[in-house]
Design an enzyme around this catalytic site. Sequence first.
Site, PDB file in Angstrom:
ATOM      1  N   ARG A 160       0.860  -1.188   0.000  1.00 16.59           N
ATOM      2  CA  ARG A 160       0.000   0.000   0.000  1.00 16.59           C
ATOM      3  C   ARG A 160       0.889   1.228   0.000  1.00 16.59           C
ATOM      4  O   ARG A 160       2.120   1.142   0.115  1.00 16.59           O
ATOM      5  CB  ARG A 160      -1.020   0.014   1.134  1.00 16.59           C
ATOM      6  CG  ARG A 160      -0.685  -0.662   2.425  1.00 16.59           C
ATOM      7  CD  ARG A 160       0.385  -0.011   3.227  1.00 16.59           C
ATOM      8  NE  ARG A 160       0.152   1.414   3.398  1.00 16.59           N
ATOM      9  CZ  ARG A 160       1.065   2.287   3.718  1.00 16.59           C
ATOM     10  NH1 ARG A 160       2.328   1.893   3.908  1.00 16.59           N
ATOM     11  NH2 ARG A 160       0.801   3.563   3.867  1.00 16.59           N
ATOM     12  N   ALA A 209       0.607   5.153  -2.133  1.00 15.78           N
ATOM     13  CA  ALA A 209       0.410   5.491  -3.540  1.00 15.78           C
ATOM     14  C   ALA A 209       1.636   5.186  -4.408  1.00 15.78           C
ATOM     15  O   ALA A 209       1.520   4.500  -5.434  1.00 15.78           O
ATOM     16  CB  ALA A 209      -0.011   6.957  -3.657  1.00 15.78           C
ATOM     17  N   ASP A 243      -2.288  10.819  -2.172  1.00 15.16           N
ATOM     18  CA  ASP A 243      -2.685   9.739  -3.076  1.00 15.16           C
ATOM     19  C   ASP A 243      -3.011  10.255  -4.465  1.00 15.16           C
ATOM     20  O   ASP A 243      -2.870   9.546  -5.453  1.00 15.16           O
ATOM     21  CB  ASP A 243      -3.868   8.977  -2.488  1.00 15.16           C
ATOM     22  CG  ASP A 243      -3.407   8.143  -1.311  1.00 15.16           C
ATOM     23  OD1 ASP A 243      -3.261   8.705  -0.209  1.00 15.16           O
ATOM     24  OD2 ASP A 243      -3.130   6.938  -1.498  1.00 15.16           O
TER      25      ASP A 243
END
Lengths: 354, 354
Positions: free
Chosen positions: A51, A53, A241
């Site tokens: 995980r 971005a 993100d």
Amino acid sequence: MKYNNKNYTSLWYKNGVVKIIDQTLLPENFKIIDLTTTDDIINAIKTMKVRGAPLIGVAGAFGVYFAFKEYNGEDDHQKLNNKIIELKNSRPTAVNLQFAVDLVYDHALNTNYENPEEDALDKANELFDSEIKACKRIGEHGFKILNKLEVKEYINLLTHCNAGWLATVDYGTASSPVFEAAYRGLDIHVWVDETRPRNQGGKLTAWEYFHEDIPHTIITDNAGGHLMRNGEVDIVITGADRIALNGDTANKIGTYLKALAAYDNKIPFYIAAPISTIDFNMKSGKDIPIEIRSENEIKFSGNTPLNHTLSPALNHGFDVTPARLITGFITEKGIFTPEQLKELKNGKKQTSIT
Amino acid sequence: MKYNNKNYTSLWYKNGVVKIIDQTLLPENFKIIDLTTTDDIINAIKTMKVRGAPLIGVAGAFGVYFAFKEYNGEDDHQKLNNKIIELKNSRPTAVNLQFAVDLVYDHALNTNYENPEEDALDKANELFDSEIKACKRIGEHGFKILNKLEVKEYINLLTHCNAGWLATVDYGTASSPVFEAAYRGLDIHVWVDETRPRNQGGKLTAWEYFHEDIPHTIITDNAGGHLMRNGEVDIVITGADRIALNGDTANKIGTYLKALAAYDNKIPFYIAAPISTIDFNMKSGKDIPIEIRSENEIKFSGNTPLNHTLSPALNHGFDVTPARLITGFITEKGIFTPEQLKELKNGKKQTSIT
């Protein structure tokens, strides 16, 4: 960066295998797992074993390589294309995943096409290297900001969620200036927002700083405002993100609240992110899709109930911080105000604010 | 209010025994326990078996009665006085505890002093009744605000922590307008902030609304800003632990962040509290003592680790929301702006804003 005094990246490729640290098991267990198919990559992204971005971008890039390996027959073009779309959509909010998958896929399709599988792998490895360099550069640019701060005894930096080396390949985004500052001898302490519901701050960021010997303290997401009002925070840096062209920024849910508190207390609030996080096709933050995740992330930790489990819960993963609350963006190309992001798109001479 | 369709108050007195619902066991277990000594009361307050500013005030009032029972000898005055001080200091932030203990103690000392124990009990019972009435009146005043809101299909109210009937004796403060609205047929839905680290929103407020059949949804503390920016919140109402004369308000940590978000989105932000929560001797919020609780509340839920347990954590229990962010105070005497609080002190004609 270091875990138990040994250096790691959060993902690496070797002999047809992508190796990752399973981030759902940290901080209790440090386990390296092997990914060898596109579906492995998709599942690792969906279940958040990888995980962050920038990191899911790199994972997606290697996923394209696996896809070319798996669909290499004459009639496989449609299947390949569908798998690429599935890969791109494995998480919706971070733009890096779409960026990286498109980059590698387009490259492999548009080279001489004698060996697209190898072309994809080359491009994924190139992205891997460039993300590491970008994060290192983010640290160097961010250091200049930290070095200029007027502080009492040491710098008090607040961060939200994990934008550390685990969220990228190495160094991190929001954490890279911290590592750089510590490396260059600045005294720094980090307030680590727990970051409910998955506690990626309290579990991952705290774990990173612990193993890098950076002074830090875990706080609840509720506490940052109080600390800011009482002069205990000199600067806020978070990751992102997706950054829209006007500077509106999607990041882990709760970032907006910290930006409001920083603004209210005249504390600089920076977003640290590689250029690949900027979505130059998105005019403002209101169009950024916001992932809604399972309510069980709020209700339980493993099997332990944390709240009244008979009540419904709603679990938005991200929020959008409006550009007006953001002091600047720390990128690998320099530091930019929200207004300057457009110039990056237009390819004008980049005028970094430091 | 109701648990499994049976009516309860959160505390009641009967034949020398104070009965409470052990709030540390909710929502999993509903257990009534008996308190029969001053130390029982002090321990129940310290361990948060009873909590909520108005309720710990009432618990403290009955504690004074127990203290008079326990120290009734000729030479016990100093011991009595010390025990009263210990009782008053069992939690620092809420002013209701000090208010209630002083009220009952002064009354018992200053009546004819033939039977101070009985005088204390009478005064504690009187406070018990008046707190219930005050909360009911808070609901009626708050209803007027809810009834005037212009909303889409139904009212979306956001609250932080538990300012429900469990935090008072009955009805609650922030919850009383909700119960009143539901009783009078207004459609209302409540966003319940989980409220880390003790999750008193997700555990207690959600439990209350579940058993009163009020539509509600648990969210993380991080989510309120996102919901407000997206038009999903019509009003915010929270309770208070101490209100300074200028309107600055101490409440559960994180309240300030919600007030900032409400202000940023032009959403009315109200504090619901009885007059006993106003500290007329404190000029501004900067003098309110902020309790720091155990870091283990952040690191663990029971024995389950929630964060990196080798890292330090810091656990402030409250923050102070500046008066400039507060639309009004919903009290038993009406609704007041921060500026109008001073008039309540001076005993001038009270000019409620609705």
